[in-house]
Design an enzyme around this catalytic site. Structure first.
Site, PDB file in Angstrom:
ATOM      1  N   CYS A 259      -7.285   0.958   1.482  1.00  0.00           N
ATOM      2  CA  CYS A 259      -7.171   1.488   0.119  1.00  0.00           C
ATOM      3  C   CYS A 259      -8.404   1.030  -0.667  1.00  0.00           C
ATOM      4  O   CYS A 259      -9.177   0.194  -0.199  1.00  0.00           O
ATOM      5  CB  CYS A 259      -5.907   0.954  -0.537  1.00  0.00           C
ATOM      6  SG  CYS A 259      -5.893  -0.858  -0.595  1.00  0.00           S
TER       7      CYS A 259
ATOM      8  N   HIS B 287       5.820 -13.289  -1.443  1.00  0.00           N
ATOM      9  CA  HIS B 287       4.540 -12.585  -1.284  1.00  0.00           C
ATOM     10  C   HIS B 287       3.548 -13.062  -2.348  1.00  0.00           C
ATOM     11  O   HIS B 287       3.901 -13.213  -3.522  1.00  0.00           O
ATOM     12  CB  HIS B 287       4.781 -11.075  -1.405  1.00  0.00           C
ATOM     13  CG  HIS B 287       3.595 -10.245  -1.005  1.00  0.00           C
ATOM     14  ND1 HIS B 287       2.483 -10.114  -1.798  1.00  0.00           N
ATOM     15  CD2 HIS B 287       3.340  -9.509   0.103  1.00  0.00           C
ATOM     16  CE1 HIS B 287       1.599  -9.323  -1.195  1.00  0.00           C
ATOM     17  NE2 HIS B 287       2.093  -8.952  -0.035  1.00  0.00           N
TER      18      HIS B 287
ATOM     19  N   GLU C  73       1.206 -11.624  -3.969  1.00  0.00           N
ATOM     20  CA  GLU C  73       1.036 -10.780  -5.165  1.00  0.00           C
ATOM     21  C   GLU C  73       2.186 -11.005  -6.149  1.00  0.00           C
ATOM     22  O   GLU C  73       1.966 -11.126  -7.365  1.00  0.00           O
ATOM     23  CB  GLU C  73       0.974  -9.302  -4.777  1.00  0.00           C
ATOM     24  CG  GLU C  73       0.741  -8.417  -5.995  1.00  0.00           C
ATOM     25  CD  GLU C  73       0.930  -6.936  -5.697  1.00  0.00           C
ATOM     26  OE1 GLU C  73       0.428  -6.454  -4.674  1.00  0.00           O
ATOM     27  OE2 GLU C  73       1.594  -6.268  -6.524  1.00  0.00           O
TER      28      GLU C  73
ATOM     29  N   CYS D 204       1.062   1.126  -6.884  1.00  0.00           N
ATOM     30  CA  CYS D 204      -0.317   1.601  -7.044  1.00  0.00           C
ATOM     31  C   CYS D 204      -0.464   2.985  -6.416  1.00  0.00           C
ATOM     32  O   CYS D 204       0.312   3.378  -5.547  1.00  0.00           O
ATOM     33  CB  CYS D 204      -1.305   0.612  -6.445  1.00  0.00           C
ATOM     34  SG  CYS D 204      -1.414   0.697  -4.671  1.00  0.00           S
TER      35      CYS D 204
ATOM     36  N   SER E 237      -4.263  -2.040   4.663  1.00  0.00           N
ATOM     37  CA  SER E 237      -5.157  -3.126   5.085  1.00  0.00           C
ATOM     38  C   SER E 237      -5.623  -2.946   6.533  1.00  0.00           C
ATOM     39  O   SER E 237      -6.134  -3.882   7.137  1.00  0.00           O
ATOM     40  CB  SER E 237      -4.446  -4.471   4.912  1.00  0.00           C
ATOM     41  OG  SER E 237      -3.138  -4.422   5.431  1.00  0.00           O
TER      42      SER E 237
HETATM   43  S1  SF4 Z   1      -2.763  -2.779  -5.352  1.00  0.00           S
HETATM   44 FE1  SF4 Z   1      -2.976  -3.498  -3.249  1.00  0.00          FE
HETATM   45  S2  SF4 Z   1      -2.423  -1.704  -1.979  1.00  0.00           S
HETATM   46 FE2  SF4 Z   1      -2.833  -0.953  -4.065  1.00  0.00          FE
HETATM   47  S3  SF4 Z   1      -4.984  -0.327  -4.082  1.00  0.00           S
HETATM   48 FE3  SF4 Z   1      -4.883  -2.446  -4.809  1.00  0.00          FE
HETATM   49  S4  SF4 Z   1      -5.188  -3.696  -2.982  1.00  0.00           S
HETATM   50 FE4  SF4 Z   1      -4.644  -1.648  -2.292  1.00  0.00          FE
END
Ligand code: SF4
Length: 393
Positions: A56, A173, A175, A281, A373
């Site tokens: 991505c 996680h 994030e 996203c 990824s």
């Molecule tokens: S939020 Fe994570 S999955 Fe979405 S574009 Fe950004 S890095 Fe990629």
């Protein structure tokens, strides 16, 4: 102490690292298949690729910045706080560049000095970790994805307005941990992380009629902010999500909370007690939409989903497919042991398993996608291996 140097927009070496990135992650085969309508045939094998798959924009950028950082600081120690993204091959390539991982045995935050460079991953880090790195004066290369920053903006706003952030995500996680730290907004805000509909139901039931407070806190022991009190902090809630969750589930969970607040406080008050902002996203959404379209448009015998086993977005792609046809989430081509055996991670299971007789012996049509990824060269390895197994005598 002088403020540490932070690079957020690259290090002006994009062109210098472009050829290494292409060599390490690109595939001519995948490009050719894309140009041929995302279809590939070889003997009795027909492959259909999803229209969106693989790296991505956030991962592309994070990997690019990591290589730039290595080039820009050839004599300094360059660290990652942990995996830059959830793909073992990419992380190994970075190790091969001499980039060190603070999570490795023998490495420690305490030994960092102002001469060290630390790369922050695409999914961000907690405020606490950022402060520790800043206090050591390290040079920082921040690759936090713009879509993650967007989630942070929303949960910070929730905290400012007195709303508890309900984060649809995995509390373990990176994030979600980073987002949770932003939701606390200097101790002013609270959060609750819900993994799925089951956990959302527990929280929604509590909103409607209260219940066993201690039992609730035990259930969400690792998934709430310090001092969280369900009798107080579920009265005004704002929904957000880890960017890589299953979009349909996130939307449903948002609606579940909206209904629970409405049932408890009435329609008129619900508007002042409930907020929602879809923070899946666009890259995650596009990959999920593309795989759903692939399943609808093609008559497939089976589906291969390629990506790290701890990659949230890859697991969700596999989940979408597994509901409809035999699906194998594999890490790489080596998982395709033979036409009779495949190593894969079944949906909802953390351990890899081996399945037998997975490849039909007649002409076979296989669907293929990969997580955000997963680089294209790994996808190409899988395609070549599939081609070989399907057509061997
Ligand atoms: S939020 Fe994570 S999955 Fe979405 S574009 Fe950004 S890095 Fe990629």
């Amino acid at each position: 102490m002088t403020a540490p140097l932070i690079f957020r927009k690259g290090l002006d070496l994009k062109h210098e690292v472009a050829h290494v990135l292409a060599e390490s992650y690109h595939s001519d085969l995948v490009t050719t298949i894309k140009q041929s309508g995302y279809r590939y045939t070889a003997g009795r094998l027909t492959l259909h690729l999803a229209r969106e798959f693989g790296f991505c924009y956030g991962v592309d950028r994070a990997v690019d910045y990591a290589y730039q950082a290595r080039k820009r600081f050839p004599k300094q120690a360059v660290y990652l706080t942990g995996e830059i993204i959830h793909n073992p091959h990419v992380n190994e390539q970075l190790r091969a560049q001499g980039i060190r991982f603070l999570t490795d045995r023998g490495e420690s935050l305490d030994s960092l000095t102002a001469s060290d460079v630390v790369i922050l991953p695409a999914f961000g880090i907690t405020i606490e970790l950022l402060q520790q790195l800043e206090s050591r004066g390290c040079t920082l290369v921040d690759t936090t994805c713009g879509s993650v920053l967007n989630v942070w903006k929303n949960v910070k706003r929730y905290a400012d307005e007195g709303f508890t952030s309900i984060i649809h995500g995995k509390y373990w996680h990176e994030e979600t941990q980073a987002t949770a730290s932003q939701a606390m907004r200097a101790g002013r805000g609270h959060y609750l992380v819900v993994l799925d509909r089951r956990e959302a139901t527990l929280a929604c039931d509590y909103i409607r009629q209260g219940g066993d407070r201690d039992g609730f806190l035990r259930n969400f022991e690792h998934a709430v902010s310090p001092g969280f009190d369900p009798d107080v902090h579920l009265a005004r809630v704002g929904c957000a999500n880890q960017t890589t969750m299953l979009s349909s589930e996130s939307l449903e969970i948002g609606e579940m909370f909206r209904h629970a607040i409405r049932d408890r406080y009435g329609e008129a008050e619900a508007n002042t007690r409930f907020r929602a902002f879809d923070t899946i996203c666009s890259a995650t959404q596009d990959r999920q939409d593309a795989v759903i379209a692939l399943l609808q448009e093609q008559a497939l015998d089976l589906m291969i989903v390629i990506g790290g086993y701890n990659s949230s977005n890859t697991c969700n792609l596999a989940r979408i497919c597994a509901g409809q046809l035999p699906t194998y989430h594999i890490a790489d081509a080596e998982c395709l042991t033979s036409a009779a055996a495949i190593r894969h991670k079944p949906v909802g299971v953390s351990q890899e398993k081996t399945a037998s007789d997975w490849l039909p012996s007649a002409p076979v049509t296989v669907g293929l996608t990969s997580g955000a990824s997963t680089p294209d060269n790994i996808v190409a390895d899988v395609i070549r291996r599939l081609e070989h197994l399907a057509n061997q005598a």
